[in-house]
Design a protein around this motif. Structure first.
Motif, PDB file in Angstrom:
ATOM      1  N   LEU A 107       0.665  -1.129   0.105  1.00 12.33           N
ATOM      2  CA  LEU A 107      -0.056  -0.003   0.036  1.00 12.33           C
ATOM      3  C   LEU A 107       0.908   1.260  -0.058  1.00 12.33           C
ATOM      4  CD1 LEU A 107      -2.547  -0.940   2.838  1.00 12.33           C
ATOM      5  CD2 LEU A 107      -2.789  -1.032   0.295  1.00 12.33           C
ATOM      6  N   PHE A 108       0.456   2.273  -0.632  1.00  8.40           N
ATOM      7  CA  PHE A 108       0.938   3.389  -0.684  1.00  8.40           C
ATOM      8  C   PHE A 108      -0.037   4.647  -0.424  1.00  8.40           C
ATOM      9  CE2 PHE A 108       3.364   1.078  -3.760  1.00  8.40           C
ATOM     10  CZ  PHE A 108       4.634   1.169  -3.336  1.00  8.40           C
ATOM     11  N   VAL A 109       0.165   5.110   0.853  1.00 10.95           N
ATOM     12  CA  VAL A 109      -1.081   5.742   1.543  1.00 10.95           C
ATOM     13  C   VAL A 109      -0.420   7.328   1.918  1.00 10.95           C
ATOM     14  CG1 VAL A 109      -2.475   5.813   3.649  1.00 10.95           C
ATOM     15  CG2 VAL A 109      -1.626   3.851   2.650  1.00 10.95           C
ATOM     16  N   THR A 110      -1.448   8.323   1.463  1.00 11.71           N
ATOM     17  CA  THR A 110      -0.913   9.617   1.684  1.00 11.71           C
ATOM     18  C   THR A 110      -1.308   9.758   3.235  1.00 11.71           C
ATOM     19  OG1 THR A 110      -3.304  10.253   1.869  1.00 11.71           O
ATOM     20  CG2 THR A 110      -2.259  10.031  -0.278  1.00 11.71           C
ATOM     21  N   PRO A 111      -0.666  11.053   3.718  1.00 14.82           N
ATOM     22  CA  PRO A 111      -0.592  11.387   5.309  1.00 14.82           C
ATOM     23  C   PRO A 111      -2.120  11.530   5.768  1.00 14.82           C
ATOM     24  CG  PRO A 111       1.196  12.436   4.112  1.00 14.82           C
ATOM     25  CD  PRO A 111       0.253  12.006   2.937  1.00 14.82           C
ATOM     26  N   GLU A 112      -2.707  11.784   4.795  1.00 15.02           N
ATOM     27  CA  GLU A 112      -4.524  11.805   5.164  1.00 15.02           C
ATOM     28  C   GLU A 112      -5.030  10.486   5.435  1.00 15.02           C
ATOM     29  OE1 GLU A 112      -2.944  13.628   2.686  1.00 15.02           O
ATOM     30  OE2 GLU A 112      -2.572  15.317   3.981  1.00 15.02           O
ATOM     31  N   GLY A 113      -4.330   9.486   4.863  1.00 21.91           N
ATOM     32  CA  GLY A 113      -4.761   8.166   4.973  1.00 21.91           C
ATOM     33  C   GLY A 113      -5.521   7.704   3.692  1.00 21.91           C
ATOM     34  N   TYR A 114      -5.301   8.115   2.740  1.00 24.22           N
ATOM     35  CA  TYR A 114      -6.018   7.661   1.467  1.00 24.22           C
ATOM     36  C   TYR A 114      -5.188   6.669   0.760  1.00 24.22           C
ATOM     37  CZ  TYR A 114      -9.301  11.362   2.299  1.00 24.22           C
ATOM     38  OH  TYR A 114     -10.320  12.135   2.757  1.00 24.22           O
ATOM     39  N   VAL A 115      -5.674   5.819   0.134  1.00 29.21           N
ATOM     40  CA  VAL A 115      -4.478   4.681  -0.774  1.00 29.21           C
ATOM     41  C   VAL A 115      -4.316   5.621  -1.952  1.00 29.21           C
ATOM     42  CG1 VAL A 115      -4.098   2.608  -1.933  1.00 29.21           C
ATOM     43  CG2 VAL A 115      -5.334   2.834   0.528  1.00 29.21           C
ATOM     44  N   ALA A 116      -3.064   5.988  -2.403  1.00 30.99           N
ATOM     45  CA  ALA A 116      -2.653   6.438  -3.610  1.00 30.99           C
ATOM     46  C   ALA A 116      -2.728   5.329  -4.628  1.00 30.99           C
ATOM     47  CB  ALA A 116      -1.567   7.314  -3.422  1.00 30.99           C
ATOM     48  N   HIS A 117      -1.980   4.250  -4.237  1.00 30.29           N
ATOM     49  CA  HIS A 117      -1.697   3.157  -5.245  1.00 30.29           C
ATOM     50  C   HIS A 117      -1.378   1.878  -4.420  1.00 30.29           C
ATOM     51  CE1 HIS A 117      -0.247   1.615  -8.929  1.00 30.29           C
ATOM     52  NE2 HIS A 117       0.883   1.329  -8.550  1.00 30.29           N
ATOM     53  N   ARG A 118      -1.551   0.810  -5.024  1.00 29.58           N
ATOM     54  CA  ARG A 118      -1.372  -0.713  -4.319  1.00 29.58           C
ATOM     55  C   ARG A 118      -1.024  -1.572  -5.351  1.00 29.58           C
ATOM     56  NH1 ARG A 118      -5.983  -2.840  -1.289  1.00 29.58           N
ATOM     57  NH2 ARG A 118      -6.928  -0.614  -1.271  1.00 29.58           N
ATOM     58  N   GLY A 119      -0.384  -2.639  -4.688  1.00 31.25           N
ATOM     59  CA  GLY A 119       0.277  -3.619  -5.693  1.00 31.25           C
ATOM     60  C   GLY A 119      -0.027  -5.179  -4.805  1.00 31.25           C
ATOM     61  N   MET A 120      -0.191  -6.144  -5.642  1.00 35.00           N
ATOM     62  CA  MET A 120      -0.330  -7.366  -4.786  1.00 35.00           C
ATOM     63  C   MET A 120       0.591  -8.557  -5.244  1.00 35.00           C
ATOM     64  SD  MET A 120      -4.457  -7.385  -4.027  1.00 35.00           S
ATOM     65  CE  MET A 120      -4.887  -7.288  -5.786  1.00 35.00           C
ATOM     66  N   GLY A 121       1.114  -9.223  -4.482  1.00 39.29           N
ATOM     67  CA  GLY A 121       1.879 -10.553  -4.878  1.00 39.29           C
ATOM     68  C   GLY A 121       3.477 -10.083  -4.979  1.00 39.29           C
ATOM     69  N   GLY A 122       4.130 -11.222  -4.741  1.00 36.26           N
ATOM     70  CA  GLY A 122       5.553 -10.968  -4.730  1.00 36.26           C
ATOM     71  C   GLY A 122       6.276 -10.541  -5.930  1.00 36.26           C
ATOM     72  N   ASN A 142      -3.164  12.152  -6.176  1.00 41.23           N
ATOM     73  CA  ASN A 142      -4.069  12.236  -7.293  1.00 41.23           C
ATOM     74  C   ASN A 142      -4.822  10.877  -7.470  1.00 41.23           C
ATOM     75  OD1 ASN A 142      -5.416  13.693  -9.222  1.00 41.23           O
ATOM     76  ND2 ASN A 142      -4.314  12.720 -10.751  1.00 41.23           N
ATOM     77  N   GLY A 143      -4.790   9.919  -6.187  1.00 41.90           N
ATOM     78  CA  GLY A 143      -5.298   8.644  -6.196  1.00 41.90           C
ATOM     79  C   GLY A 143      -7.071   8.715  -6.369  1.00 41.90           C
ATOM     80  N   HIS A 144      -7.431   7.839  -6.980  1.00 39.88           N
ATOM     81  CA  HIS A 144      -8.760   7.533  -7.127  1.00 39.88           C
ATOM     82  C   HIS A 144      -9.742   7.618  -5.760  1.00 39.88           C
ATOM     83  CE1 HIS A 144      -7.622   5.339 -10.983  1.00 39.88           C
ATOM     84  NE2 HIS A 144      -8.581   6.548 -11.230  1.00 39.88           N
TER      85      HIS A 144
END
Length: 389
Positions: A107-122, A142-144
């Protein structure tokens, strides 16, 4: 004493490369989640979260082989506040909040707690893992999720956001977001093809305002999306295997079917005037018998109920039989006749290939042959679109 000193120097010198390698990799922050967000605010960075579990093989691979690499450490330490969190221990609430459905999840989370981006799996290659981080930096604030929370409602943006959630199988988040959109725009959203796909794929809460609106708009939706699709969604909402499991009382690992819960649930279905209510209640009884291993009784019920059933219902019951009857070729062969009748009656175009597959599995195997590698239309996996071959 001198020999002891030499042994100490030798041990220390041999340990230096390992220590150096560890220090060259990602340096994880060990404070609380709130402290991590605060540090991100102070340094104007995103928080990178390695969401792992102790039993996850790819998680262990990343920790041993990817995180310690110098180029990975240089990039992630410079650009993020890095945290690793066991999502089954201290990270339970975060896993729920951020819809963590697979491990590892990055997870890549903004300081306000919103997920900007994510990835899954090794990831085996450092460059792939660094590329994931670079994508997060480009997105930034600018995350959804953040844009939606702050009120952006452009239709192209909304469709893109829901597509992202479907791609990542974020069923809970998609259902919640669609529910919020319904509160703002009304039941017309279910008449839209794309929003209908999200509802069909992800909605499971029969008590949500959107699901209740779905029942009220049933006839109009049948005209728009087709009776087959709408009736299947009604069935998957009210007569799924998971709904039957909810009718059990549990004490530790033991479970016992509750007739009281079933009566109350049936009363609720009737009160809401759920379409095809009686047929769905019979299907619930069928699933209960299958879960109980009462295969003969389940088949007898099917023979009684399915005498005049259409192709859709025949196909549903045959597929449930294929999924749930184990080590009983005789009953599976009997239930195969239901699918033969469904095919002869003209199954929906979307079901033709699946119907042949289920028929083959029922007649050639004494136990379920279908593996969870995709989603069947008749027994969909929530959050997964049916695989189109």
């Amino acid at each position: 004493m001198y020999k002891l000193f030499l042994h100490f120097i030798l041990f220390f010198s041999l340990s230096l490369p390992a220590i150096a390698q560890e220090n060259e990799g990602i340096q994880f922050f060990h404070g609380t989640w709130e402290e991590g967000l605060q540090k991100a605010r102070q340094e104007n960075k995103l928080v990178f979260v390695d969401g792992f579990t102790v039993w996850c093989g790819p998680c262990a691979y990343m920790m041993k082989n990817v995180f310690p690499q110098k180029e990975v450490g240089d990039f992630y330490n410079r650009n993020f506040i890095c945290m690793k969190i066991d999502m089954e221990k201290e990270g339970k609430e975060l896993a729920k909040r951020y819809n963590v459905v697979a491990y590892p999840t990055f997870l890549f989370v903004t300081p306000e707690g919103y997920v900007a981006h994510r990835g899954m799996g090794g990831m085996k290659k450092a460059e792939d893992f660094i590329a994931l981080g670079k994508e997060a930096l480009k997105i930034g604030h600018n995350g959804h999720e953040e844009r939606f929370a702050k009120g952006e409602r452009n239709e192209a943006f909304l469709k893109e956001y829901f597509q992202e959630m479907l791609t990542l199988h974020l069923a809970d988040q998609a259902e919640t977001t669609l529910g919020q959109l319904y509160q703002e725009q009304g039941r017309k959203i279910l008449r839209d093809k794309d929003y209908w796909t999200v509802f069909d794929c992800c909605a499971e809460n029969t008590d949500s305002p959107l699901s209740l609106a779905f029942l009220k708009d049933y006839k109009k939706l049948c005209k728009i999306h087709g009776a087959f699709a709408v009736d299947q969604k009604t069935r998957n909402l009210y007569a799924s295997i998971s709904k039957v499991i909810d009718l059990y009382d549990r004490k530790g690992r033991k479970e016992e079917f509750s007739e009281e819960k079933k009566k109350e649930y049936f009363r609720l279905m009737e009160e809401r005037k759920v379409p095809n209510c009686a047929a769905l209640q019979q299907e619930i009884e069928f699933i209960y018998l299958l879960r109980s291993g009462k295969y003969g009784e389940a088949y007898a019920l099917g023979e009684k109920v399915l005498a005049n059933a259409d192709a859709r219902v025949l196909g549903n019951w045959a597929t449930l039989g294929e999924r749930m009857v184990r080590q009983n070729q005789a009953v599976r062969t009997q239930m195969a006749e239901w699918m033969k009748r469904a095919i002869e009656a003209g199954v929906d175009a979307s079901l033709q290939e699946e119907a042949q597959s289920v028929l083959n599995d029922l007649t050639t195997s004494a136990s379920p042959a279908y593996q969870k590698g995709g989603s069947r239309i008749t027994i969909p996996i929530r959050g997964y679109l049916p695989v189109k071959k």
